[in-house]
Motif scaffolding. Structure first.
Motif, PDB file in Angstrom:
ATOM      1  N   ARG A 184       0.865  -1.174   0.000  1.00 34.29           N
ATOM      2  CA  ARG A 184       0.000   0.000   0.000  1.00 34.29           C
ATOM      3  C   ARG A 184       0.904   1.227   0.000  1.00 34.29           C
ATOM      4  O   ARG A 184       1.793   1.337   0.842  1.00 34.29           O
ATOM      5  N   ILE A 185       0.704   2.115  -0.947  1.00 30.13           N
ATOM      6  CA  ILE A 185       1.533   3.312  -1.027  1.00 30.13           C
ATOM      7  C   ILE A 185       1.112   4.265   0.085  1.00 30.13           C
ATOM      8  O   ILE A 185      -0.057   4.659   0.167  1.00 30.13           O
ATOM      9  N   GLU A 186       2.066   4.594   0.950  1.00 31.08           N
ATOM     10  CA  GLU A 186       1.750   5.393   2.125  1.00 31.08           C
ATOM     11  C   GLU A 186       2.490   6.734   2.111  1.00 31.08           C
ATOM     12  O   GLU A 186       3.425   6.935   1.324  1.00 31.08           O
ATOM     13  N   HIS A 245       6.211   6.858   1.876  1.00 27.02           N
ATOM     14  CA  HIS A 245       6.927   6.516   0.638  1.00 27.02           C
ATOM     15  C   HIS A 245       6.958   7.658  -0.368  1.00 27.02           C
ATOM     16  O   HIS A 245       7.675   7.565  -1.369  1.00 27.02           O
ATOM     17  N   MET A 252      -0.024   8.003  -3.765  1.00 23.74           N
ATOM     18  CA  MET A 252      -0.356   7.704  -2.380  1.00 23.74           C
ATOM     19  C   MET A 252      -1.740   7.060  -2.310  1.00 23.74           C
ATOM     20  O   MET A 252      -2.616   7.440  -3.070  1.00 23.74           O
ATOM     21  N   GLN A 260       3.830   5.055   9.645  1.00 25.93           N
ATOM     22  CA  GLN A 260       2.993   4.150   8.855  1.00 25.93           C
ATOM     23  C   GLN A 260       1.842   3.584   9.674  1.00 25.93           C
ATOM     24  O   GLN A 260       0.715   3.478   9.199  1.00 25.93           O
ATOM     25  N   GLU A 267      -0.847   6.157  10.172  1.00 25.94           N
ATOM     26  CA  GLU A 267      -1.666   6.260   8.955  1.00 25.94           C
ATOM     27  C   GLU A 267      -2.628   5.071   8.845  1.00 25.94           C
ATOM     28  O   GLU A 267      -3.789   5.230   8.481  1.00 25.94           O
TER      29      GLU A 267
END
Lengths: 139, 139, 139, 139
Positions: free
Chosen positions: B9-11, B14, B72, D32, D35
């Motif tokens: 999962r693009i967070e 990143h 994201m 992370q 989030e």
């Protein structure tokens, strides 16, 4: 400026369990050196936006060939230059040399010169790099 | 196991100022997925040392070709496999697909299979990957 | 040397989707500045091992208080010093100031001075920092 | 959801020359997990913007206390929860436990709930977290 030279001291923060640089770091250094070369030529990210409407230089391709490992405490010299302007993309090359004179690695980034394109599905599009920008990469 | 699949999962962690993955992260994901594939086949770093005397799998070459940016909150699927065993080195490939089905990027790592070599200047040397290790990468 | 000063240019590589430094980077900078201060005093990781048998300076505690965000392209000055020697541990402090003179953040690391302890369950143990090491942190 | 649990396998990519997690990574994991907890409660970054006009949750303070090192190949469990809602800021806590049951570390982030403030010098301002957002952090 044609070439940008950075001196990087290999630190604890960069090293893996083998005591050598964890390889993705090299790409971070490529990214930073590209930014520094462009900034030295008046093409920092702020300039790019203001003067050219450019909103980024996304990657098209990247790669590296590793010759000799970079060990903690060593100091390497990184030389960075634009190797090729090819219309809407360009290739930045990076060569890292260890303090003992041996090659550490060579790498490259092919990047695109992109401007907003509200009508496209991606929201951006690549356009030809203007000659006025290219002309700045001279000594 | 022939292929290892990771879901990423693009967070926030990143992403860069353009809201897309900062590209060196892809290489970190390559490294992690290679470790996971090998671990799934009983070849984690501990196993490698214990069973084969292997002290690491240093990079010889790496590269990636970017197709579509990873934004994201998007979720990408990364597939990882050994594409080629070539004596003392091998090529691991990684393909990342976005949740909308579009290709994000493909990348590769050429790594060496190394054991200690106290007499050499590097302290390590690459040897041919044993067939018993290669045989584990089957379904 | 009592204080180590680093100049950090905030780059694309450091910034998140809000265009400010992704906060874990500050801790990386703390780690690097601590290493640089110690190295400047002849206490790099190699020296520590050779002269004192010290195999690391693991973290006991760390923290930071954020005042003003660090934006891309800004340049910050980081000042680093050992604030307190307390037997087996010591506190390194870091203060970062933006180029407009405003405080960016203050942080600290409490670290231990550790040597191998083969008989202990952790394999290492903290011992009192020798006065000869402490004495080097003078101007 | 009150608590978010993550399972983190310590990998080569996370470890330093001592074979343990390089400590700034713990803060990346904090970020992370925060989030993920918020996203699990319908408060991902997209939701925050759309529903509450919130453009970020910048750090006010962060910190960690380290108990036992996290070694490569070990697997740790991270538990994350909002410990305190205090008007315009809130405290997220993180506890990491090693697979042998020993505490690895505890950490916290104090963050602000911010909306755009075009007239202010910072461009953003913190406002009280709305009760409707707080109410989502229940089982």
């Amino acid at each position: 400026m044609k070439e940008y030279k950075s001196r990087i001291r290999i630190e604890w923060a960069h090293c893996d369990a083998a005591g050598i640089v964890f390889y993705p770091y090299f790409y971070t250094w490529f990214d930073q050196a590209t930014e520094r070369l462009f900034t030295a030529n008046g093409l920092g990210y702020g300039d790019l936006k203001r003067e050219f409407g450019v909103v980024g230089m996304p990657l098209v391709e990247s790669g590296a060939t590793y010759r000799n490992a970079c060990h903690m405490v060593d100091s390497v010299e990184q030389t960075t230059w634009v190797d090729e302007w090819t219309g809407r993309t360009f290739v930045v090359k990076h060569r890292l040399i260890r303090s003992d004179g041996r090659p550490a690695l060579e790498g490259f980034e092919r990047r695109a010169w992109v401007v907003p394109a509200p009508d496209s599905s991606k929201g951006i599009k690549a356009i030809a790099v203007p000659q006025t920008a290219i002309d700045r990469f001279r000594d």
